[in-house]
Design a protein around this motif. Structure first.
Motif, short mmCIF file in Angstrom:
data_model
loop_
_atom_site.label_atom_id
_atom_site.label_comp_id
_atom_site.label_asym_id
_atom_site.label_seq_id
_atom_site.Cartn_x
_atom_site.Cartn_y
_atom_site.Cartn_z
N LYS A 1 5.36 40.40 43.44
CA LYS A 1 4.11 40.76 42.78
C LYS A 1 3.45 41.95 43.48
CE LYS A 1 2.39 36.47 42.51
NZ LYS A 1 1.57 35.29 42.22
N SER B 1 4.67 42.76 35.13
CA SER B 1 3.60 41.79 34.89
C SER B 1 4.09 40.35 34.90
CB SER B 1 2.89 42.10 33.57
OG SER B 1 3.81 42.24 32.53
N GLU B 2 5.36 40.12 34.64
CA GLU B 2 5.92 38.76 34.75
C GLU B 2 7.31 38.90 35.33
OE1 GLU B 2 5.88 36.27 31.29
OE2 GLU B 2 4.20 37.37 30.40
N THR C 1 4.53 33.63 38.59
CA THR C 1 4.92 34.96 38.12
C THR C 1 5.38 34.93 36.67
OG1 THR C 1 7.14 34.65 39.02
CG2 THR C 1 5.56 35.86 40.39
N SER D 1 6.55 35.87 45.19
CA SER D 1 5.18 36.22 45.56
C SER D 1 5.13 37.64 46.14
CB SER D 1 4.61 35.23 46.58
OG SER D 1 4.79 33.93 46.11
#
Lengths: 443, 273
Positions: free
Chosen positions: A38, A45-46, A136, A35
């Motif tokens: 991110k 993006s992932e 994610t 988390s």
């Protein structure tokens, strides 16, 4: 910039164990860490993070690989509270197809320290589940992980990569299984102590042997060990009568002459009606006389023999690894085809068909007053409605095609399909619970 | 020759190849197919036997070649049970080709009348013959299991075990136990076959025993199997020694089966016609 797969990490080949330990994550830290990732890695993006004793790797999808790699290394350093210098030399960066290949090779345990070891697949599944929990993973990583799992499954089924035995104690256990059918009514006699001998005895107990007898020159030690392994201690000057009920004898004593000679065992064999005996000699020098192996129904293996068995396994696994690489390449090819947008075609077809269905339904709804119109006007209205949807479709599809071959295309197709298409057939959804079940079924 | 013979031979051949490949690759992806092929072969073979029986009007064991085919079928059936129930796929690589060869040989040598003289047509015939062949089929399997035992034993003794493979080799203990059971059941069936034969002889000719070659050799093999079982129970001849002896005694059995059938065409061997 085109999005693609990216892996940043260290493993047993690039980093010493001290470095790997410093960077390792506990399983319960992963969701929170991802988390935070991110927030600190906007180019990514992932992402998923796998951390085992042999590797710490982040598998990501990013547009600007350069920037993303920098962010990820910074993230690892910050998370583990170390300077990036600590692992700067050890870190590797793989992009695109190479990254996908690496992920698949990790899953099939081709990248493991001991090729074919079974834990890595479970660890990879855990990493995937945690990343799914942290939200994610997106469409690309979902597909990548599932492909990796299916490659691993195929490799397990079609090759002998996970077979045989790679440690001395497991070699002894596997041999015992080749001699005895069940261990329920078997007796094990452990003579002496030593790490290998204890491990072997413990594994035999786990297989369900009826009784474990332990003897040692120091009776106290025998008692201590017997308590730890729930066995029975036997005084060293009185172990011989027990030989006739011992199906497995593990020797691990320091002695200057063999404790068991041919004559000893010949007499014992007669008494036990030649039921087989497995003698495991882990002692240095040898505890059991070499000639015992020549007796009928007696199987004697010393440390060197057992080590030779594990060498055979290693050689076999190397050979099997070739087959596994071929399977991985096949899976990689199909994943890459998907990722390269060749599978946009079904998405486009799906969207077109769905919109066409909507148009037909709408015309159908108004068929009453349409029927009242002259044929010519009806044809015009048909053409008009078709013209409108073609214009809309053209714009969407050309946008998709423009991005064809890059990850944006896949994201765009996914969005377009969700908005305009029918439900994607066989769509992969994050399903942590189901993944965990798979894991159980396979182990 | 019936229309079922060729399919039976083909199925057995396919099963032989599949079992052999399955064993040598050791990943066991073909076991299911191999077992199915063997089962299909046994079904076709059974239909072939039934068709012959209907043609001749009696159980098709009127001459040596028919008897060989019947024995091959019982062996295939018993082998299937062993492979499936005891997970002993490894013997498939021996059983399937043996059955194939036996059936092929029986067809190649076929000749003579398939009809029994009326003196031998009796309810005793199927009883006696089925007992005898079931017993012999178990001895075939005991010898097969013993071969596997010797192979496995020699690898373990030589410190070259076969540890890998999805269905690793069966343990020595398991093979030895199966061998013992097969011998025990085979011996029981052989005993009953001899007794039923004697009763039948009494019924037909008025005497229990006439010392014709087949009878004598049956008695000899009976004594040998009795000794084999006895040695295990009393002096503990198990494992390698038991496996070797099982094969030796089986060789005597085969020799007497073939020899008597070909050399002394009496009530038992050769053609009755």
């Amino acid at each position: 910039m085109a999005q693609s797969l990216l892996i940043v990490g260290i493993n047993h080949r690039t980093a010493a164990v001290e470095v790997r330990e410093r960077l390792a994550f506990r399983d319960d830290e992963l969701v929170a860490a991802l988390s935070r990732l991110k927030l600190v890695a906007p180019s990514v993006s992932e992402a998923a993070l796998i951390s085992t004793c042999n590797r710490v790797e982040i598998i990501a999808v990013a547009g600007d690989a350069e920037a993303a790699a920098r962010e990820l290394i910074g993230f690892l350093a910050a998370e583990r509270n170390v300077t990036p210098d600590l692992f700067a030399d050890a870190v590797y960066r793989l992009e695109g197809r190479e990254a996908a290949r690496h992920l698949f090779r990790v899953g099939t345990s081709l990248d493991s320290m001991v090729i074919g070891e079974p834990q890595i697949l479970g660890q990879l599944k855990d990493a995937y589940v945690r990343a799914a929990e942290a939200a994610t993973v997106g469409i690309v990583l979902h597909r990548a992980f599932h492909r990796a799992f299916s490659a691993a499954k195929k490799v397990r089924e079609r090759t002998l990569i996970g077979h045989g035995t790679v440690s001395v104690s497991s070699a002894a256990i596997n041999l015992a299984k080749q001699i005895f059918d069940s261990f329920e009514k078997k007796t094990v006699l452990l003579m002496g102590a030593g790490e290998m001998a204890e491990t072997t005895a413990r594994q035999l107990v786990r297989l369900g042997v009826e009784s474990l007898l332990i003897t040692n020159r120091t009776f106290e030690r025998a008692v201590t060990l017997a308590r730890a392994l729930s066995g029975t201690a036997v005084p060293f000057d009185n172990y011989r009568p027990y030989l006739k009920i011992a199906d497995v004898v593990i020797g691990s004593l320091t002695t200057n002459r063999p404790l068991l000679t041919r004559e000893d065992i010949e007499g014992v064999l007669h008494e036990r009606k030649y039921r087989p005996m497995f003698l495991i000699d882990l002692g240095v020098p040898r505890n059991f006389h070499e000639g015992l192996n020549e007796l009928d129904n007696v199987y004697l293996y010393n440390v060197d023999d057992l080590a030779a068995v594990t060498d055979d396994t290693r050689e076999e696994r190397e050979r099997e690894a070739q087959k596994a690489e071929t399977i991985v390449e096949g899976e990689l090819e199909s994943f890459w085809r998907w990722l390269s947008g060749l599978e946009l075609v079904p998405a486009i077809k799906d969207i077109r068909a769905n919109i066409e269905r909507l148009r037909e339904a709408e015309l159908q709804r108004h068929r009453a007053w349409l029927a009242a119109l002259p044929r010519e006007q009806r044809t015009h209205i048909e053409a008009l409605s078709r013209g409108i949807i073609n214009k809309i479709l053209h714009q969407i599809l050309s946008e998709l095609r423009r991005n064809n071959g890059v990850v944006e295309g896949i994201y765009a197709a996914d969005v377009a399909r969700r908005l305009l298409g029918s439900e994607m057939p066989g769509e992969i959804k994050p399903a942590p619970a189901r993944i965990a079940d798979d894991d159980d079924a396979e182990d | 020759m019936t229309i079922w013979l060729l399919p039976a031979l083909i199925c057995y051949a396919v099963a032989s190849v599949l079992f052999a490949v399955d064993f040598s690759t050791r990943v066991q992806r073909l076991t299911g197919y191999a077992v199915s092929a063997l089962a299909a072969g046994a079904v076709c073979h059974a239909l072939d036997l039934i068709a012959r029986g209907v043609q001749a009007g009696n159980i098709p064991v009127a001459n040596f070649t028919q008897a060989l085919s019947f024995l091959a079928w019982v062996t295939a059936l018993a082998g299937l049970i062993l492979i499936v129930r005891l997970r002993l796929a490894v013997i498939g690589a021996l059983v399937a080709p043996s059955v194939l060869i036996a059936l092929g040989a029986s067809e190649a040598m076929a000749g003579g009348s398939g009809t029994l003289p009326s003196a031998l047509r009796s309810i005793w015939l199927p009883v006696h013959v089925t007992l005898a062949f079931a017993g012999e089929a178990l001895f075939v399997l005991a010898a097969t299991v013993s071969l596997v035992y010797l192979f496995q034993e020699s690898r373990l003794k030589a410190h070259r075990p076969m540890l890998s493979g999805h269905g690793t080799m069966p343990s020595l203990e398991k093979l030895d136990r199966i061998n013992y059971r097969l011998l025990g059941w085979g011996f029981l069936l052989l005993t009953l076959a001899i007794l039923s034969g004697a009763l039948w002889a009494q019924h037909t000719w008025g005497r229990f025993w006439s010392w014709e070659p087949r009878e004598s050799w049956s008695l000899i093999t009976w004594v040998l199997y009795a000794a084999l079982l006895e040695s295990r129970l009393t002096v503990g001849w198990r494992g390698r020694r038991a496996a070797t002896l099982t094969i030796v005694v089986f060789a005597v059995l085969v020799g007497s089966f073939v020899g008597v059938s070909l050399l002394y065409p009496g009530k038992h061997g050769g053609s009755f016609g």
